[in-house]
Each structure stands twice: as structure tokens, then as C-alpha cells.
Design an enzyme around this catalytic site. Structure first.
Site, PDB file in Angstrom:
ATOM      1  N   GLU A   1      15.008 -21.006  18.488  1.00 53.69           N
ATOM      2  CA  GLU A   1      16.210 -19.643  18.341  1.00 53.69           C
ATOM      3  C   GLU A   1      17.395 -20.233  19.738  1.00 53.69           C
ATOM      4  O   GLU A   1      16.996 -20.228  21.016  1.00 53.69           O
ATOM      5  CB  GLU A   1      16.128 -18.651  18.392  1.00 53.69           C
ATOM      6  CG  GLU A   1      16.710 -17.361  18.365  1.00 53.69           C
ATOM      7  CD  GLU A   1      17.187 -16.081  19.263  1.00 53.69           C
ATOM      8  OE1 GLU A   1      17.526 -15.407  18.396  1.00 53.69           O
ATOM      9  OE2 GLU A   1      16.003 -16.135  20.103  1.00 53.69           O
TER      10      GLU A   1
ATOM     11  N   ASN B   1       0.934  -1.108   0.139  1.00 55.84           N
ATOM     12  CA  ASN B   1      -0.519   0.331  -0.030  1.00 55.84           C
ATOM     13  C   ASN B   1       1.040   1.154  -0.088  1.00 55.84           C
ATOM     14  O   ASN B   1       0.184   2.723   0.047  1.00 55.84           O
ATOM     15  CB  ASN B   1      -0.822  -0.185   1.144  1.00 55.84           C
ATOM     16  CG  ASN B   1      -0.330  -0.097   2.321  1.00 55.84           C
ATOM     17  OD1 ASN B   1       1.232  -0.088   2.392  1.00 55.84           O
ATOM     18  ND2 ASN B   1      -1.160  -0.109   3.645  1.00 55.84           N
TER      19      ASN B   1
ATOM     20  N   ASP C   1      10.835 -18.286  19.690  1.00 54.69           N
ATOM     21  CA  ASP C   1      12.082 -16.729  20.247  1.00 54.69           C
ATOM     22  C   ASP C   1      12.410 -17.152  21.653  1.00 54.69           C
ATOM     23  O   ASP C   1      12.225 -17.280  22.887  1.00 54.69           O
ATOM     24  CB  ASP C   1      11.465 -15.374  20.508  1.00 54.69           C
ATOM     25  CG  ASP C   1      11.841 -14.094  20.207  1.00 54.69           C
ATOM     26  OD1 ASP C   1      13.002 -14.312  19.524  1.00 54.69           O
ATOM     27  OD2 ASP C   1      11.959 -13.662  21.501  1.00 54.69           O
TER      28      ASP C   1
HETATM   29  C1  GLC Z   1      15.401 -12.794  19.737  1.00 53.91           C
HETATM   30  C2  GLC Z   1      15.435 -12.176  18.286  1.00 53.91           C
HETATM   31  C3  GLC Z   1      15.388 -10.786  18.441  1.00 53.91           C
HETATM   32  C4  GLC Z   1      14.973  -9.988  19.307  1.00 53.91           C
HETATM   33  C5  GLC Z   1      15.206 -11.057  20.669  1.00 53.91           C
HETATM   34  C6  GLC Z   1      14.113 -10.330  21.650  1.00 53.91           C
HETATM   35  O1  GLC Z   1      16.371 -12.927  19.621  1.00 53.91           O
HETATM   36  O2  GLC Z   1      15.605 -12.902  17.190  1.00 53.91           O
HETATM   37  O3  GLC Z   1      15.384 -10.104  17.205  1.00 53.91           O
HETATM   38  O4  GLC Z   1      15.190  -8.749  19.634  1.00 53.91           O
HETATM   39  O5  GLC Z   1      14.708 -12.386  20.711  1.00 53.91           O
HETATM   40  O6  GLC Z   1      12.489 -10.557  21.415  1.00 53.91           O
HETATM   41 CA    CA Z   2       2.904  -0.934   3.159  1.00 50.55          CA
END
Ligand code: GLC
Ligand code: CA
Length: 599
Positions: A323, A85, A262
Site C-alpha cells: 500500500e 450463516n 498495510d
Molecule cells: C490502510 C488500510 C485502511 C486502514 C489503515 C490503518 O490504509 O487500507 O483501511 O484503515 O491502513 O490500518
Molecule cells: Ca456470516
């Protein structure tokens, strides 16, 4: 630079430590006779299970492998992928409009970094509502459409589950901070001052400054491992667990195929909130004392939460990616769970810490992960880690090196996760002035830590204005040299990085040896060329990766592995400088890639 916990993290200092447990690859062989038979029959014609599995029915191949073990995952940072957009901010409809491109490339699953409503302090990793879409990115209806349109192309959608913390604007936290007696008070980690006006302990935030913020209204401190706007949830509270598990159920019902979890290591804190050990006289990029995160990361409770989350995921045949910043293989193994009952796909982020082109170091890391007993998950870069082009490029052979790295993680045994833009050779564009920085850690840590803006620049679609990302000025400037490195230009050039990626993914999808085959290292004393076979049912696929700037000649040592070859049939070669001299002798150009079938 090695950080305080001994892990080398490419761009920003964060690491974890953990427990060990026996890993298990969760093999399902023998349990799905019908699909196995169907797969066995269909193997001749290519893959059998993608179409079958996509409806959510559990389906495995002849090796007991699930869809995610065959898939190539593609990470999208929604803010930077495509703007539909023209407000300068990427959005879900922008992604939707590019699904045909991803399908052409050979992507099977998209991991979307957080697209939930958020004040965007940490660009979405501060979630204020887990069950909606950030209005900048679209609506729930757009999300439903994206899931449906992706499904038509056999592409699954994986969301990012920010488990450790919410935004300080999340209604849960607003309630929690409203009074000491609020029913949600215990959903977060609150504590009295240690001494007069002093935080409860010495913990520092990984994003700089103390990990505690004082709330004058209720006269207590709350804990935040990341930014103060990201208060940590209290995972010891069963109500938090229930609410968070329900969030995943809700999205599974909407059709998402899993989550990337995460910062899993940060879920629990020491119940006694003991001080972390401080490293004498050492300061981090923010000027804080360096600490060992002994009492606020990798606490044992994590594994129990992961097991419960896994049970919920299993009910929906969903996949959990982690992660997982680990220091060694034992720690990585622990995330699969002692009975293969935790994460399906803990990322091997140690792989990203091999920060130079070294056949020796990559060989060592691959052997460790490949031998760990779980299903390996390979990543080279992401939204927190500098791009491949910058980390490994030598300024002269960068395109060859980009292809070399592609051939590395896309031919190993395991699931690769490709960060958007790597396939066209995007490079970092780091902010040049502090006032241009968007990522708060870059402002705070300037100039030691410039933040993560550099690897989050807009996807480069064409050579036009703003690289075809948007008609408006993008929220963050486009990368350098986008006029040459973009989808439109590279699609037309048979020798481009993009076409190399596309052919590589094509090969991966049609050659079972690349997914099912055993990883067998060859010529293990070679310091320059990384050589291995992927062997499956008597077929041997050879991968030669020259990690040096000089031409190299390789004489394969096959006899010691009991393999014989009369001929090498080339399948993918990165440049005309690389060729077979005989069935077992090869000449490789600088940073050359040679993939062949040995007969
Ligand atoms: C993880 C994410 C990172 C974020 C952090 C806090 O490491 O990959 O981008 O800042 O968590 O959520
Ligand atoms: Ca946009």
C-alpha cells in the site's frame, strides 16, 4: 482536494513521502531454462505457467515473468462479500461458495482484507491475533478450506499484513501496557509527557486528534498513527521484527501466496520524536492543525524491513504487494528496492488520484509508471477510495464509463487489482446521517469526512432481499440500484458491465500481447482519446479509449512508430457506436472502447 503533502487522495486524506532508489523489475530471464522451454512450446496453446507455478514451484515464462505478473488480483472485503450463516456479516465460507463465480470471471488471486481476530474498531485493521480467524468470519479450518478450494481453481490467496500497529487488545499490547518494566514494554512506542500532562510532541493522528494516548496506569503516552485502538509497534525492536516475520512464515506454510502490506510508510518514527512542521492556520477535516508528516512517515528504516520481509517471502515464492501512497515516481520506484529486493508489487496509488476522465492526465501517469523500470501495479478503487462509478460517472453514461475504466486498467502493461463489485458497476452508498456511520473517521469528521462505508457495501449477487448477500439485514446497507446492478441480472445481459469485464479478462488470459506486450502510446496529442498499442513479437494490439462524451474520429499515427497495418480485427468493442472506418481510422461513440488487432 490536495492534502498537506501534495498528494490528492480521493476520499480520505493520507499521503506519504519517500526516498529514491533505482528500480529493477527483478527479471529472471535465462535462469529457468526448463520452464522457459515448456512455456515457449505452450505459448501457442495459451498460458503455460499457471498450472505449473501454483504448487509453489518457481516458474517463469519466456519473458522471465512470474505468476503474479500474469494474474488479475481481486480484492475482497470479507465483511461485505457473502454471508453463509445469515448473521448479516460476510464470512470465509461465503467467499468459498462464490469461488466458481470468481473463476468464471477470470480472477487469479484474491487479496483478502484483514480476516484476523479483531475488535473491529477499524474493521479488521486492528488485529488482536495474527494467527487466527475472526470468529465472525469463521475458523482456521474454514481458512484452510478456502485456500484449498481456491487452489483447485488456480486462485491464490493473499492476506493483508497490518504491520504498523496491532489492536490495543492484542496480548502484546496488554502486556506492554501492564507496567514500565514488562518485557514487552518496548514493543510499542512509549514516552513521558513533554510538559505537565502534555503529549510528547505535536503529532496528530491521520484519523483525527493527537497521535498520543495517555496511559494513567504507567503514566506514559503511547503513539498511534491511526486510531487510539491501533498502537504503533516499535519496529526498532528486533523482537518485534522476529515475531512479525514469523507470522508471515506461519501463513506461508498454511498455503497463502503472499501479503498486501498495510500502511508500510508508517513503520518508523523519528528517534528524537521531533515536532512535525505545522501549516499555518490550516485545519484538516477533523479540525486538527495540518502538519507535514516529516518525522513519522517514510523513515529510512522501512527499506531494511522490506528487504528482510522479502527474503522471507522469497523462501516461500510468495509475493509482496504494497500500500504505497507516493507523491511521485521516484518515491514509487524506491519501493521496488535498489536491487529489485523489496516489494514485487508496489501499488501505483497516484493513478487513483487522476480524478477526472482526462486522456492527457492518464497518458502522463501511465507513461511515468510504465517507464519507471519496475512492474506496474494498477488500481482504480479499494476499500478506502470511492468507487469508479461515482468518481468518473457523469450520471448519463455511467455504464459506458465503467466499461471504459475497466478497459483502461485491464489492458495496460502491469498487474491490475480489481476491487469487488467494480465488475458489476457498484456505486458508493454513503451514509446519510451521522448516526448511521460505521467507520469511526466518518463519525468524527462528519460532514466533511463521511468515512469509507460508502465503498464497503455488500456485494450485489441478485435482485432479491439484501441483494442476495444475506438473509439477515446486512451489517451495512446495500447499495443503490442493486436490482439492476447485480451478478445474476448482469450475467444474463450480454451488454452488461459484468460481461464486458469477463470478456476483457478472458482476452487478457489468452492474448500474450496484453500481458507481455510493450506499452506504446499513439496519438499523444489527442486530448480526448487515449490510444496505445500493446506490442509483442511483431503483433500489435490496439486499444482506443474515448474519454469524452462526444463521438470522436481517430486517425492512427502509426508511421512515426514504425508500425504498418492493413486491417484492424476487432477483439472487444464496448458499444455499437464504435467502429473501424479503415485499418487506421476509427469512429468511437461517447466513452467508447475499441480493442483490435492490427494486421
Ligand atoms: C490502510 C488500510 C485502511 C486502514 C489503515 C490503518 O490504509 O487500507 O483501511 O484503515 O491502513 O490500518
Ligand atoms: Ca456470516
Amino acid at each position: 482536494m490536495p492534502d498537506e503533502r501534495g498528494l490528492v487522495r480521493p476520499n480520505w486524506g493520507q499521503a506519504w513521502h519517500g526516498r529514491s532508489a533505482r528500480a529493477d523489475n527483478g527479471g529472471m530471464a535465462g535462469r529457468h531454462a526448463v520452464s522457459i522451454l515448456a512455456c515457449a512450446l505452450a505459448t501457442l496453446a495459451g498460458w503455460c505457467l499457471l498450472a505449473v507455478a501454483h504448487g509453489g514451484n518457481e516458474s517463469v515464462d519466456a519473458e522471465g515473468h512470474h505468476w503474479w505478473q500474469h494474474a488479475v488480483f481481486y480484492e475482497i472485503y470479507p465483511r461485505s462479500f457473502a454471508d453463509s450463516n445469515n448473521d448479516g456479516i460476510g464470512d470465509l465460507n461465503g467467499i468459498n461458495a462464490r469461488l466458481d463465480y470468481l473463476h468464471w470471471l477470470g480472477v487469479d488471486a484474491i487479496w483478502l482484507t484483514p480476516m484476523f481476530p479483531s475488535p473491529q474498531v477499524d474493521f479488521g485493521y486492528d488485529v488482536s491475533d495474527y494467527q487466527n480467524v475472526n470468529p465472525e468470519y469463521g475458523t482456521l479450518a474454514d481458512m484452510d478450506r478456502l485456500i484449498a478450494e481456491a487452489k483447485k481453481r488456480n486462485i491464490r490467496i493473499i492476506l493483508d499484513f497490518v504491520m504498523n500497529h496491532t489492536s490495543d487488545k492484542h496480548p502484546w499490547f496488554i502486556e506492554s501496557s501492564s507496567s514500565r518494566t514488562n518485557p514487552k514494554r518496548d514493543w510499542y512506542v512509549w514516552k513521558d509527557s513533554a510538559k505537565q500532562n502534555q503529549p510528547p510532541n505535536n503529532w496528530v493522528s491521520i484519523f483525527g486528534g493527537p497521535a498520543w494516548k495517555f496511559d494513567p496506569r504507567t503514566n506514559q503516552w503511547y503513539y498511534h498513527y491511526f486510531y487510539p485502538e491501533q498502537p504503533d509497534l516499535n519496529w526498532r525492536n528486533p523482537a518485534v521484527e522476529r515475531a512479525m516475520f514469523d507470522v508471515t512464515r506461519w501463513w506461508y506454510r498454511r498455503g497463502v501466496s503472499g501479503f498486501r502490506l498495510d500502511a508500510v510508510d508508517t513503520l518508523f518514527e523519528d528517534p528524537d520524536l521531533r515536532d512535525n512542521p505545522v501549516m499555518d492556520n490550516e485545519k484538516n477535516a477533523y479540525g486538527d492543525p495540518k502538519e507535514k508528516d516529516v518525522y513519522n512517515t517514510k523513515l529510512p528504516g522501512i527499506h531494511d524491513v522490506l528487504q528482510q520481509l522479502r527474503r522471507v517471502a522469497d523462501q516461500s515464492k510468495a509475493v509482496l504487494i504494497g500500500e504505497t501512497w507516493t507523491r511521485d515516481i521516484t518515491e514509487l520506484k524506491s519501493y521496488y528496492g535498489a536491487h529489485g529486493n523489496e516489494l514485487h508489487m508496489p501499488m501505483d496509488l497516484m493513478f487513483t488520484t487522476v480524478n477526472k476522465l482526462s486522456a492527457v492526465e492518464f497518458r502522463r501517469q501511465i507513461a511515468a509508471v510504465d517507464g519507471a523500470g519496475g512492474w506496474p501495479v494498477y488500481v482504480l478503487s479499494n476499500h478506502d477510495i470511492r468507487r469508479v462509478y461515482d468518481r468518473y460517472g457523469d450520471g448519463k453514461n455511467n455504464d459506458q464509463i465503467a466499461k471504459l475504466m475497466a478497459a483502461l486498467y485491464l489492458t495496460l502493461r502491469g498487474t491490475p487489482i480489481l476491487y469487488y463489485g467494480e465488475e458489476i458497476g457498484m456505486e458508493n452508498r454513503d451514509p446519510r446521517r451521522r448516526e448511521d456511520v460505521k467507520d469511526p473517521i466518518g463519525k468524527l469528521g462528519w460532514p466533511n469526512e463521511k468515512g469509507r462505508d460508502g465503498e464497503r457495501t455488500p456485494m450485489q449477487w441478485d435482485a432479491g432481499a439484501n441483494a442476495g448477500f444475506s438473509k439477515a439485514a446486512p451489517w451495512i446497507p446495500v447499495g443503490p440500484r442493486f436490482a439492476k446492478y447485480n451478478v445474476a441480472v448482469e450475467q444474463k445481459d450480454p451488454g452488461s458491465i459484468l460481461n464486458f469485464y469477463q470478456r476483457l479478462l478472458g482476452l487478457r488470459h489468452k492474448d500474450p500481447a496484453l500481458v507481455e506486450g510493450k506499452y506504446m502510446p499513439l496519438n499523444e496529442n489527442d486530448a480526448h482519446v487515449l490510444t496505445y498499442l500493446r506490442s509483442y513479437k511483431g503483433r500489435n494490439l490496439l486499444v482506443l479509449l474515448n474519454m469524452s462524451a462526444a463521438a470522436e474520429t481517430v486517425n492512427l499515427d502509426l508511421a512515426s512508430k514504425g508500425v504498418h497495418a492493413q486491417r484492424a480485427l476487432p477483439m472487444l468493442v464496448s458499444s455499437s457506436n464504435s467502429k473501424a472506418i479503415g485499418a487506421t481510422q476509427f469512429g468511437l461513440g461517447p466513452f467508447g472502447v475499441y480493442i483490435a488487432e492490427l494486421r
